[in-house]
Design a protein around this motif. Structure first.
Motif, PDB file in Angstrom:
ATOM      1  N   ASN A 226       0.801  -1.233   0.000  1.00 58.46           N
ATOM      2  CA  ASN A 226       0.000   0.000   0.000  1.00 58.46           C
ATOM      3  C   ASN A 226       0.834   1.284   0.000  1.00 58.46           C
ATOM      4  N   ALA A 227       2.140   1.158   0.048  1.00 58.17           N
ATOM      5  CA  ALA A 227       2.999   2.359   0.067  1.00 58.17           C
ATOM      6  C   ALA A 227       2.953   3.043  -1.290  1.00 58.17           C
ATOM      7  N   GLU A 228       3.048   4.380  -1.270  1.00 57.09           N
ATOM      8  CA  GLU A 228       3.107   5.130  -2.527  1.00 57.09           C
ATOM      9  C   GLU A 228       4.391   4.790  -3.275  1.00 57.09           C
ATOM     10  N   GLU A 229       5.443   4.593  -2.489  1.00 58.69           N
ATOM     11  CA  GLU A 229       6.763   4.348  -3.067  1.00 58.69           C
ATOM     12  C   GLU A 229       7.641   3.697  -1.999  1.00 58.69           C
ATOM     13  N   ILE A 230       8.590   2.903  -2.450  1.00 62.42           N
ATOM     14  CA  ILE A 230       9.570   2.360  -1.497  1.00 62.42           C
ATOM     15  C   ILE A 230      10.915   2.870  -1.965  1.00 62.42           C
TER      16      ILE A 230
ATOM     17  N   SER B  77      -2.448   8.237   6.266  1.00 61.37           N
ATOM     18  CA  SER B  77      -2.819   8.453   4.859  1.00 61.37           C
ATOM     19  C   SER B  77      -1.657   7.994   3.982  1.00 61.37           C
ATOM     20  N   LYS B  78      -1.460   8.651   2.843  1.00 58.85           N
ATOM     21  CA  LYS B  78      -0.411   8.205   1.908  1.00 58.85           C
ATOM     22  C   LYS B  78       0.966   8.200   2.570  1.00 58.85           C
ATOM     23  N   TYR B  79       1.778   7.217   2.251  1.00 55.25           N
ATOM     24  CA  TYR B  79       3.115   7.193   2.839  1.00 55.25           C
ATOM     25  C   TYR B  79       4.130   6.576   1.892  1.00 55.25           C
TER      26      TYR B  79
ATOM     27  N   ARG C  73      19.608   3.347   8.170  1.00 58.11           N
ATOM     28  CA  ARG C  73      19.283   1.917   8.263  1.00 58.11           C
ATOM     29  C   ARG C  73      17.778   1.750   8.492  1.00 58.11           C
ATOM     30  N   GLY C  74      17.356   0.509   8.538  1.00 48.46           N
ATOM     31  CA  GLY C  74      15.974   0.218   8.913  1.00 48.46           C
ATOM     32  C   GLY C  74      14.950   0.773   7.932  1.00 48.46           C
ATOM     33  N   VAL C  75      13.714   0.869   8.423  1.00 48.46           N
ATOM     34  CA  VAL C  75      12.633   1.390   7.570  1.00 48.46           C
ATOM     35  C   VAL C  75      11.904   2.505   8.317  1.00 48.46           C
ATOM     36  N   GLY C  76      12.047   3.715   7.807  1.00 45.20           N
ATOM     37  CA  GLY C  76      11.310   4.853   8.354  1.00 45.20           C
ATOM     38  C   GLY C  76      10.144   5.165   7.429  1.00 45.20           C
ATOM     39  N   VAL C  77       9.250   6.044   7.890  1.00 45.98           N
ATOM     40  CA  VAL C  77       8.090   6.358   7.055  1.00 45.98           C
ATOM     41  C   VAL C  77       7.971   7.866   6.839  1.00 45.98           C
ATOM     42  N   ALA C  78       7.586   8.226   5.617  1.00 47.93           N
ATOM     43  CA  ALA C  78       7.269   9.628   5.325  1.00 47.93           C
ATOM     44  C   ALA C  78       5.767   9.656   5.057  1.00 47.93           C
ATOM     45  N   VAL C  79       5.021  10.090   6.082  1.00 50.50           N
ATOM     46  CA  VAL C  79       3.555  10.069   5.973  1.00 50.50           C
ATOM     47  C   VAL C  79       3.070  11.467   5.590  1.00 50.50           C
ATOM     48  N   GLU C  80       2.141  11.529   4.658  1.00 56.70           N
ATOM     49  CA  GLU C  80       1.559  12.829   4.283  1.00 56.70           C
ATOM     50  C   GLU C  80       0.335  13.082   5.140  1.00 56.70           C
ATOM     51  N   PHE C  81       0.455  13.991   6.063  1.00 57.55           N
ATOM     52  CA  PHE C  81      -0.679  14.268   6.943  1.00 57.55           C
ATOM     53  C   PHE C  81      -1.731  15.111   6.214  1.00 57.55           C
TER      54      PHE C  81
END
Ligand SMILES: C[C@H](O)[C@@H](O)[C@@H](O)C(=O)CO
Length: 402
Positions: free
Chosen positions: A193-197, A303-305, A315-323
């Motif tokens: 469901n991610a907009e982009e990885i 919402s979109k992320y 490292r790891g997996v962070g998220v950029a969420v569009e509020f």
């Protein structure tokens, strides 16, 4: 209403001198309430004995009556039950003085408490706690956990509330029992469901999923309703971060704070329990005349992320969420103090030199807010600021509403 009653007398004084006064007090209280206890205690060891005899965990409120001064050291032990507490004090033998000192100790631990000096005031205070029973219970009885340690840069993080501590060693035991397949299964849908990885590959996504699975099992085994994790310590050991796991938990309704911060966790718990909303915990990254920007690498997936790495470590997996735009509240809790401001979510920023989720908020007189606030981490939630501020006051916080 079930009320636990205990009297305190200094070891320097004779309890015999107070027996009659105590018995009369019990009789008056029993006219309106179901009273348990009624003992006079004089030391910590008396407290321990009484605790074995009476389960103060199931009373609706406590009444503690220091009949003399010098009783604070053992009466304070009753804070362990986290029950709304009325301190009764009279103007004799330093009773009232001890009551006022005790109230401060309880309030510092976020336990609603008050001092009264007449039986009418006592009855009114108890009935008021009874009216708020559901609200108070939801707040006071939540089981929370700290996984690992509080991050060393949280130099103002002093919050003396009960929590279950899960060592990093224990966390690693849980982590080692998870598999890459389980990890991948846990995050598959989130990935789809991610907009982009952007940066993370499949291996890294599965690892982030293993952290999620490990924490989920910890929450089940320890019956925790919310948690915070000293996340940076994980990076060196397992090469990933819990940012994605926290984003998922928060979206699912389980308050999850990072950096081992308990103050933020308390705020997240309040938003979840009373408004059924997630809260975003972020750094105050920037401000100008009428805006602030808050940023972090984990945020509830509202919402979109886009899936990214964790900013500082890469490292790891962070998220950029569009509020999404809309009216919201920015707030911070520190100990029993809280600042609350009504804001408007205007949009997001996408600087590469910052934590991945960056939310731009419209806030009148932002410099004044920044000047008066209580430290870095703030929480953002789509709730009404006045409603939140009233609730926080009811729970016993000292609130500054901007
Ligand atoms: C300002 C702090 O020192 C930050 O670095 C901390 O809160 C972080 O967000 C780290 O990701």
């Amino acid at each position: 209403m079930k009320v636990g009653l205990v009297f305190g007398v200094s070891e320097l004084a004779s309890p015999e001198a107070f027996r009659e006064e105590a018995a009369n007090f019990v009789r008056v209280l029993e006219q309106d309430f179901d009273v348990v206890g009624g003992e006079i205690i004089q030391s910590r060891s008396d407290f321990r004995k009484l605790k074995e005899k009476i389960n103060f965990n199931d009373v609706d409120a406590l009444v503690l009556f220091p009949l003399t001064g010098g009783t604070e050291g053992f009466l304070k032990e009753f804070s362990v039950f986290r029950r709304p507490t009325v301190f009764y004090g009279n103007p004799f033998n330093n009773s009232l003085a001890a009551a006022i000192e005790l109230r401060e100790y309880f309030r510092d631990r976020l336990i609603p408490s008050t001092v009264v000096k007449s039986s009418e005031e006592l009855k009114a205070a108890l009935l008021a706690y009874d009216d708020m029973k559901d609200v108070l219970d939801r707040f006071l009885r939540a089981r929370i956990g700290l996984i690992g340690r509080v991050s060393p840069w949280l130099i103002n993080e002093k919050l003396d509330i009960p929590y279950t501590h899960i060592s990093l060693k224990k966390f690693y035991e849980y982590y080692e029992k998870t598999t890459a397949e389980e990890g991948w299964e846990a995050v598959k849908e989130i990935v789809e469901n991610a907009e982009e990885i952007k940066e993370p590959d499949r291996e890294s996504l599965a690892k982030a999923g293993r952290v999620y699975v490990a924490i989920k099992r910890i929450l089940e085994d320890y019956h925790l309703k919310g948690f915070t994790v000293g996340c940076f310590d994980l990076i060196g050991k397992i090469g990933t971060t819990p940012c994605l796991a926290l984003a998922m938990f928060n979206a699912q309704g389980i308050p999850a704070a990072c950096e081992g911060e308990l103050n933020a966790l308390i705020g997240m718990m309040i938003i979840r329990k009373f408004f059924d909303e997630p809260a975003f915990m972020g750094n105050l990254a920037d401000f100008d005349e009428n805006h602030v920007v808050i940023a972090h690498c984990t945020a509830p997936l509202v919402s979109k992320y886009v899936l990214r790495t964790h900013f500082e470590s890469g490292r790891g997996v962070g998220v950029a969420v569009e509020f999404p735009p809309g009216k919201a509240t920015l707030f911070k809790i520190r100990g029993r103090h809280a600042v609350v401001a009504g804001v408007e979510v205007e949009g997001n920023e996408f600087l590469e030199s910052r934590c991945r989720t960056q939310v731009r908020l419209k806030l009148e007189d932002a410099p004044e807010f920044v000047d008066g606030t209580l430290g870095n981490h703030h929480l953002l939630a789509y709730v009404d600021p006045e409603e939140l501020s009233d609730l926080l006051s009811e729970l016993g916080f000292e609130v500054m509403l901007y």
